[in-house]
Design a protein around this motif. Sequence first.
Motif, PDB file in Angstrom:
ATOM      1  N   GLN A  90       0.871  -1.186   0.000  1.00 27.67           N
ATOM      2  CA  GLN A  90       0.000   0.000   0.000  1.00 27.67           C
ATOM      3  C   GLN A  90       0.898   1.223   0.000  1.00 27.67           C
ATOM      4  OE1 GLN A  90      -3.464  -0.101   2.590  1.00 27.67           O
ATOM      5  NE2 GLN A  90      -3.379   2.118   2.892  1.00 27.67           N
ATOM      6  N   ASP A  91       1.159   1.723  -1.205  1.00 24.24           N
ATOM      7  CA  ASP A  91       2.110   2.817  -1.410  1.00 24.24           C
ATOM      8  C   ASP A  91       3.489   2.403  -0.911  1.00 24.24           C
ATOM      9  OD1 ASP A  91       0.059   4.604  -2.421  1.00 24.24           O
ATOM     10  OD2 ASP A  91      -0.633   4.763  -0.351  1.00 24.24           O
ATOM     11  N   GLU A  92       3.919   1.228  -1.358  1.00 24.72           N
ATOM     12  CA  GLU A  92       5.203   0.661  -0.941  1.00 24.72           C
ATOM     13  C   GLU A  92       5.875  -0.033  -2.122  1.00 24.72           C
ATOM     14  OE1 GLU A  92       4.825  -1.185   3.341  1.00 24.72           O
ATOM     15  OE2 GLU A  92       2.956  -1.511   2.235  1.00 24.72           O
ATOM     16  N   GLN A  93       7.190  -0.206  -1.979  1.00 26.55           N
ATOM     17  CA  GLN A  93       7.970  -0.914  -2.988  1.00 26.55           C
ATOM     18  C   GLN A  93       8.701  -2.096  -2.363  1.00 26.55           C
ATOM     19  OE1 GLN A  93      11.860   0.507  -4.724  1.00 26.55           O
ATOM     20  NE2 GLN A  93      10.598   0.860  -6.526  1.00 26.55           N
ATOM     21  N   ILE A  94       8.777  -3.194  -3.095  1.00 23.18           N
ATOM     22  CA  ILE A  94       9.651  -4.302  -2.721  1.00 23.18           C
ATOM     23  C   ILE A  94      10.600  -4.563  -3.885  1.00 23.18           C
ATOM     24  CG2 ILE A  94       7.994  -5.384  -1.161  1.00 23.18           C
ATOM     25  CD1 ILE A  94       7.514  -7.482  -3.406  1.00 23.18           C
ATOM     26  N   THR A  95      11.720  -5.184  -3.587  1.00 24.63           N
ATOM     27  CA  THR A  95      12.689  -5.555  -4.617  1.00 24.63           C
ATOM     28  C   THR A  95      12.921  -7.053  -4.583  1.00 24.63           C
ATOM     29  OG1 THR A  95      13.816  -3.416  -4.439  1.00 24.63           O
ATOM     30  CG2 THR A  95      15.025  -5.205  -5.506  1.00 24.63           C
ATOM     31  N   LEU A  96      12.818  -7.675  -5.739  1.00 20.01           N
ATOM     32  CA  LEU A  96      13.156  -9.088  -5.878  1.00 20.01           C
ATOM     33  C   LEU A  96      14.585  -9.164  -6.387  1.00 20.01           C
ATOM     34  CD1 LEU A  96       9.902 -10.417  -7.631  1.00 20.01           C
ATOM     35  CD2 LEU A  96      10.336  -9.989  -5.202  1.00 20.01           C
ATOM     36  N   TYR A  97      15.413  -9.892  -5.672  1.00 15.45           N
ATOM     37  CA  TYR A  97      16.833  -9.950  -5.991  1.00 15.45           C
ATOM     38  C   TYR A  97      17.167 -11.252  -6.713  1.00 15.45           C
ATOM     39  CZ  TYR A  97      17.309  -6.032  -2.782  1.00 15.45           C
ATOM     40  OH  TYR A  97      17.184  -4.810  -2.171  1.00 15.45           O
ATOM     41  N   VAL A 110      14.239  -6.788  -9.669  1.00 14.04           N
ATOM     42  CA  VAL A 110      12.926  -6.297 -10.065  1.00 14.04           C
ATOM     43  C   VAL A 110      12.317  -5.498  -8.918  1.00 14.04           C
ATOM     44  CG1 VAL A 110      10.606  -6.938 -10.807  1.00 14.04           C
ATOM     45  CG2 VAL A 110      12.568  -8.260 -11.611  1.00 14.04           C
ATOM     46  N   ARG A 111      12.025  -4.229  -9.175  1.00  8.00           N
ATOM     47  CA  ARG A 111      11.426  -3.355  -8.171  1.00  8.00           C
ATOM     48  C   ARG A 111       9.922  -3.219  -8.476  1.00  8.00           C
ATOM     49  NH1 ARG A 111      16.523  -2.022  -9.407  1.00  8.00           N
ATOM     50  NH2 ARG A 111      15.752  -1.276 -11.409  1.00  8.00           N
ATOM     51  N   ILE A 112       9.106  -3.599  -7.498  1.00 10.41           N
ATOM     52  CA  ILE A 112       7.649  -3.616  -7.661  1.00 10.41           C
ATOM     53  C   ILE A 112       7.038  -2.612  -6.695  1.00 10.41           C
ATOM     54  CG2 ILE A 112       5.569  -5.032  -7.599  1.00 10.41           C
ATOM     55  CD1 ILE A 112       7.365  -7.499  -7.891  1.00 10.41           C
ATOM     56  N   TYR A 113       6.198  -1.727  -7.228  1.00  8.76           N
ATOM     57  CA  TYR A 113       5.520  -0.727  -6.398  1.00  8.76           C
ATOM     58  C   TYR A 113       4.023  -0.918  -6.534  1.00  8.76           C
ATOM     59  CZ  TYR A 113       4.446   3.770  -4.184  1.00  8.76           C
ATOM     60  OH  TYR A 113       3.984   4.755  -3.334  1.00  8.76           O
ATOM     61  N   GLY A 114       3.313  -0.890  -5.390  1.00 11.85           N
ATOM     62  CA  GLY A 114       1.872  -1.084  -5.413  1.00 11.85           C
ATOM     63  C   GLY A 114       1.125   0.034  -4.714  1.00 11.85           C
ATOM     64  N   ARG A 138       0.128  11.087  -4.410  1.00 14.20           N
ATOM     65  CA  ARG A 138       0.224   9.614  -4.402  1.00 14.20           C
ATOM     66  C   ARG A 138       1.060   9.115  -5.576  1.00 14.20           C
ATOM     67  NH1 ARG A 138      -1.141   7.618   0.590  1.00 14.20           N
ATOM     68  NH2 ARG A 138      -3.011   8.696   1.341  1.00 14.20           N
ATOM     69  N   TRP A 139       0.817   9.675  -6.755  1.00 12.96           N
ATOM     70  CA  TRP A 139       1.546   9.199  -7.934  1.00 12.96           C
ATOM     71  C   TRP A 139       2.972   9.724  -7.961  1.00 12.96           C
ATOM     72  CZ3 TRP A 139      -1.339   5.578  -7.949  1.00 12.96           C
ATOM     73  CH2 TRP A 139      -2.700   5.576  -8.256  1.00 12.96           C
ATOM     74  N   ASP A 140       3.210  10.924  -7.433  1.00 10.72           N
ATOM     75  CA  ASP A 140       4.580  11.427  -7.355  1.00 10.72           C
ATOM     76  C   ASP A 140       5.450  10.552  -6.465  1.00 10.72           C
ATOM     77  OD1 ASP A 140       4.052  13.528  -9.042  1.00 10.72           O
ATOM     78  OD2 ASP A 140       3.893  15.047  -7.462  1.00 10.72           O
ATOM     79  N   ALA A 141       4.806   9.827  -5.534  1.00 13.16           N
ATOM     80  CA  ALA A 141       5.556   8.973  -4.607  1.00 13.16           C
ATOM     81  C   ALA A 141       6.054   7.684  -5.259  1.00 13.16           C
ATOM     82  CB  ALA A 141       4.689   8.633  -3.397  1.00 13.16           C
ATOM     83  N   ILE A 142       5.565   7.368  -6.459  1.00  8.39           N
ATOM     84  CA  ILE A 142       6.038   6.171  -7.151  1.00  8.39           C
ATOM     85  C   ILE A 142       7.515   6.371  -7.505  1.00  8.39           C
ATOM     86  CG2 ILE A 142       5.763   4.671  -9.155  1.00  8.39           C
ATOM     87  CD1 ILE A 142       2.868   5.693  -9.367  1.00  8.39           C
ATOM     88  N   PRO A 143       8.395   5.490  -7.064  1.00  7.75           N
ATOM     89  CA  PRO A 143       9.823   5.678  -7.352  1.00  7.75           C
ATOM     90  C   PRO A 143      10.117   5.672  -8.851  1.00  7.75           C
ATOM     91  CG  PRO A 143       9.509   4.066  -5.599  1.00  7.75           C
ATOM     92  CD  PRO A 143       8.154   4.329  -6.182  1.00  7.75           C
TER      93      PRO A 143
END
Length: 236
Positions: A90-97, A110-114, A138-143
């Motif tokens: 929820q307005d966060e990013q995870i990275t798959l290594y 892979v960087r995933i933002y939801g 909200r959209w500006d916060a997308i990396p």
Amino acid sequence: MKVTLISDTHSKHRQLNGDLPGGDLLIHAGDFMNSGYSPYEAEEFFNWFDKINTYDTKVLIAGNHDRLMESDPEWASGILTGYKTIEYLQDEQITLYYDGPNGDWPEDNVRIYGSPWQPEFCDWAFNLPRNGEEMKARWDAIPDNTDILVTHGPPFGYQDIPGGQSIRVGCEMLRYRVDEIKPKIHVFGHIHGGHGYYYNGHTHFFNASVLDERYNYANVPFNFEWDQATNEIKWL
């Protein structure tokens, strides 16, 4: 990577059981609930999603029907701590290594933002005024380095026409941000009649709604192999 994309299951998730072949990544782009008020409804979905053991990573965001996730965030965060296989964003990013033969290859990570937000419509969850400052924030916060963007609603102009209509209802501000950062994949749902795929030369757009406008299971999940370095996909 073998990827599966789904959205808008609306408590009919068990109908998908034969159409989830397994792989590296499963993404659900929101609206897993129907009424959105019942903890039992949410937990029934979480139990099902958690028990899918054929994917290395499972990502979930909320949608406008998932009212409980917005109205009681403490309950939501508390219950989700019990599901260790679900990556709820929820307005966060995870990275798959991913590690290559010579160690880590950053270009393969892979960087995933939801994010669950969409332009307001009636009294739904995660709604914000269209083209307002809060939506823009909200959209500006997308990396900028996002590889896979997961939003519940579509950007304006891509798979955003409801069935039987001719008016585009996607978010203009989201479209501006997507054009700016150019994620490799953008997956969403929300507009059931807009189900489909489009590639504009740098971003693969997927409206992954599995239910049609009558809430019948009509669209099988997207299943494909994705080369995260070249951004090429091969349908499975």
